[in-house]
Design a protein around this motif. Structure first.
Motif, PDB file in Angstrom:
ATOM      1  N   GLU A   1       0.858  -1.194   0.149  1.00 42.90           N
ATOM      2  CA  GLU A   1       0.022  -0.098  -0.105  1.00 42.90           C
ATOM      3  C   GLU A   1       0.844   1.231  -0.159  1.00 42.90           C
ATOM      4  O   GLU A   1       0.704   2.269  -0.752  1.00 42.90           O
ATOM      5  CB  GLU A   1      -0.856   0.202   1.034  1.00 42.90           C
ATOM      6  CG  GLU A   1      -1.849  -1.001   1.216  1.00 42.90           C
ATOM      7  CD  GLU A   1      -2.761  -1.331   2.662  1.00 42.90           C
ATOM      8  OE1 GLU A   1      -2.525  -0.272   3.327  1.00 42.90           O
ATOM      9  OE2 GLU A   1      -3.649  -2.020   2.680  1.00 42.90           O
TER      10      GLU A   1
ATOM     11  N   ALA B   1       2.304   1.743  -3.545  1.00 45.62           N
ATOM     12  CA  ALA B   1       1.519   2.289  -4.421  1.00 45.62           C
ATOM     13  C   ALA B   1       1.178   3.486  -4.234  1.00 45.62           C
ATOM     14  O   ALA B   1       1.158   4.608  -5.266  1.00 45.62           O
ATOM     15  CB  ALA B   1       0.002   1.589  -4.519  1.00 45.62           C
TER      16      ALA B   1
ATOM     17  N   SER C   1       2.244   6.600  -6.895  1.00 47.82           N
ATOM     18  CA  SER C   1       1.133   7.773  -7.713  1.00 47.82           C
ATOM     19  C   SER C   1       1.625   9.119  -7.432  1.00 47.82           C
ATOM     20  O   SER C   1       1.576   9.987  -8.121  1.00 47.82           O
ATOM     21  CB  SER C   1      -0.244   7.236  -6.918  1.00 47.82           C
ATOM     22  OG  SER C   1      -1.276   8.314  -7.515  1.00 47.82           O
TER      23      SER C   1
ATOM     24  N   THR D   1       1.693  -4.855 -10.218  1.00 42.44           N
ATOM     25  CA  THR D   1       0.525  -4.397  -9.613  1.00 42.44           C
ATOM     26  C   THR D   1       0.726  -2.886  -9.524  1.00 42.44           C
ATOM     27  O   THR D   1      -0.389  -2.230  -9.872  1.00 42.44           O
ATOM     28  CB  THR D   1       0.370  -4.839  -8.273  1.00 42.44           C
ATOM     29  OG1 THR D   1       0.230  -6.565  -8.279  1.00 42.44           O
ATOM     30  CG2 THR D   1      -0.840  -4.370  -7.283  1.00 42.44           C
ATOM     31  N   GLY D   2       1.757  -2.266  -9.281  1.00 45.64           N
ATOM     32  CA  GLY D   2       1.851  -0.782  -9.289  1.00 45.64           C
ATOM     33  C   GLY D   2       1.761  -0.098 -10.167  1.00 45.64           C
ATOM     34  O   GLY D   2       1.100   0.939 -10.586  1.00 45.64           O
TER      35      GLY D   2
ATOM     36  N   HIS E   1      -1.730  -0.635 -11.630  1.00 44.97           N
ATOM     37  CA  HIS E   1      -2.758   0.519 -10.906  1.00 44.97           C
ATOM     38  C   HIS E   1      -2.812   1.918 -11.344  1.00 44.97           C
ATOM     39  O   HIS E   1      -3.572   2.477 -11.712  1.00 44.97           O
ATOM     40  CB  HIS E   1      -2.412   0.261  -9.393  1.00 44.97           C
ATOM     41  CG  HIS E   1      -3.471   0.969  -8.646  1.00 44.97           C
ATOM     42  ND1 HIS E   1      -2.910   2.488  -8.069  1.00 44.97           N
ATOM     43  CD2 HIS E   1      -4.844   1.027  -8.245  1.00 44.97           C
ATOM     44  CE1 HIS E   1      -4.141   2.723  -7.596  1.00 44.97           C
ATOM     45  NE2 HIS E   1      -5.055   2.019  -7.492  1.00 44.97           N
TER      46      HIS E   1
END
Length: 425
Positions: free
Chosen positions: A226, A229, A233, A269-270, A273
């Motif tokens: 978490e 990510a 961002s 995943t990063g 996303h």
């Protein structure tokens, strides 16, 4: 790219990965005998991470020897890189060997004693900031080269780590070891970096840490994902704002995304996303785009090696570039790269680059296949021996008479006062 600043960036990359390897199937089979419930958790961890195997070191190898080996490999295949021109030798690591002495100093001594003319009029230092120390080292050296502006000077960055977690924990499946050497200069021949527009983000979190008196790191796996990510961002948005670019334009026009990859699926995943969030497409469309841009090639390589901490970003990049060159040849010239470095605790850095005209010939010289061709599969007994050694490697030790391969640096002894002495076969 740099608009009135010096052109600066990377000339070449060299990789050294220790040969000892254990498959996660072998590890899980033994752990399942010891604790059946743990075996189930480890299999779930493998599914979550996408990892397949891990590399680990011999008793005579440490963060300094594998770093020196990576740099020596880089120099031995590239006569255009002149050690005497180097003004900086900087190490990015989070598995340091001494609370005061830099690994960079040990590397300097090892290379000089091996006959490589690395100068004494050089600045050596070390940067620790989780897994971001290598990227911070690269940016620091490039900034120093720009500030000095002397075209004949260069800088060396070496990332080197041996990741260790508590045995019989789910984090055990993401261990790994390796070093990457990066040569930086003005008028670079491989990648020109954009030093004006570096996106960054930091939070004070406890997703991952290693107290001074502990051999193994403490990691909160899902929380760390978490944090990664969120920081990715924010730092990407900062990069776009600083460079005055639309996020969708950046993502559409970038050919290579090199992310810090502690395990295969975290980078995937990063990236997925982020691209879905920026309206590039739905999950399946984004995954297809990333396949065409060789993103999975870098992540898949790390699945077979494990987490090499500070070097993971550059290892990921090297495998992507090699795959692109093999497929496209000279067409890779001028393509854009986005480098995204994460250091737990935490900080995230995003910066861009572009491939230079000499990039194809440089990438063609990389022998990345030997990383897997030279691996030495170990059984659980060999791995367990490594665990015992790395848990108790304090006090005086001598490695005289050990079976070290030719032309390898090795830890000769740990003196009674704790000082480490190195040699080369």
């Amino acid at each position: 790219m740099n608009n009135n600043l010096h052109s600066v960036g990377i000339d070449d990359i060299g990789v050294f990965i220790p040969s000892r390897q254990i498959s996660l199937e072998t590890l899980i089979a033994q752990r399942s005998i010891e604790q059946p419930e743990l075996g189930r958790k480890l299999r779930n961890a493998v599914t979550l991470t996408g990892q397949k195997a891990m590399r680990f070191t011999h008793s005579w190898e440490d963060s300094a020897t594998i770093a020196a080996q990576a740099l020596k490999k880089l120099l031995s295949r590239n006569r255009n890189l002149l050690p005497a021109s180097s003004r900086y030798l900087v190490v990015g690591t989070e598995t340091s060997l001494d609370m005061s002495k830099s690994i960079a100093s040990y590397i300097q001594g090892m290379l000089q004693r091996s006959g490589i003319e690395l100068p004494s009029l050089i600045s050596t230092f070390q940067i620790q900031n989780g897994c971001a120390g290598g990227a911070l080292s690269l940016l620091s050296v490039c900034a120093l080269l720009c500030a000095c502006g002397r075209a004949q000077e260069s800088g060396i960055i070496v990332t080197s780590d041996i990741s260790r977690y508590k045995p019989m924990s789910t984090a055990e499946v993401t261990q790994g070891a390796g070093a990457v050497a990066v040569w930086a200069s003005l008028s670079p021949t491989l990648i020109e970096l954009d030093m004006r527009n570096v996106g960054s983000c930091s939070y004070d979190v406890d997703d991952f840490f290693r107290p001074i008196d502990q051999k193994t790191a403490v990691v909160k796996g899902r929380y760390s994902i978490e944090c990664y990510a969120k920081a990715f961002s924010a730092s990407f948005d900062d990069y776009c704002a600083r460079s005055n670019q639309n996020p969708q334009t950046v993502l559409n026009e970038t050919s290579f995304f090199a992310l810090h990859t502690p395990f295969r699926n975290m980078a995937i995943t990063g990236m997925v996303h982020l691209m879905v969030d920026k309206k590039i497409g739905d999950k399946h469309m984004v995954e297809s785009i990333l396949h065409t841009r060789y993103f999975y090639t870098g992540a898949d390589a790390i699945a077979r090696i494990g987490n090499i901490y500070n070097g993971a970003l550059f290892l990921n990049l090297a495998f992507q570039l090699r795959a692109a060159y093999q497929e496209e040849g000279d067409a890779i010239i001028g393509k854009k790269i986005l480098l995204c470095s994460y250091g737990s605790g935490n900080t995230m850095i995003v910066f861009g680059g572009v491939l230079m005209p000499c990039a194809p010939s440089i990438i063609a010289s990389w022998d990345l296949d030997s990383i897997f061709a030279n691996e030495l599969p170990e059984n659980f007994s060999g791995y367990n021996e490594w665990l015992r050694w790395t848990s108790n490697s304090t006090g005086m030790h001598s490695f005289s008479g050990v079976d070290v391969p030719p032309d390898h640096f090795y830890l000769q002894q740990i003196r009674q006062d704790g000082y480490r002495e190195y040699s080369i076969t």
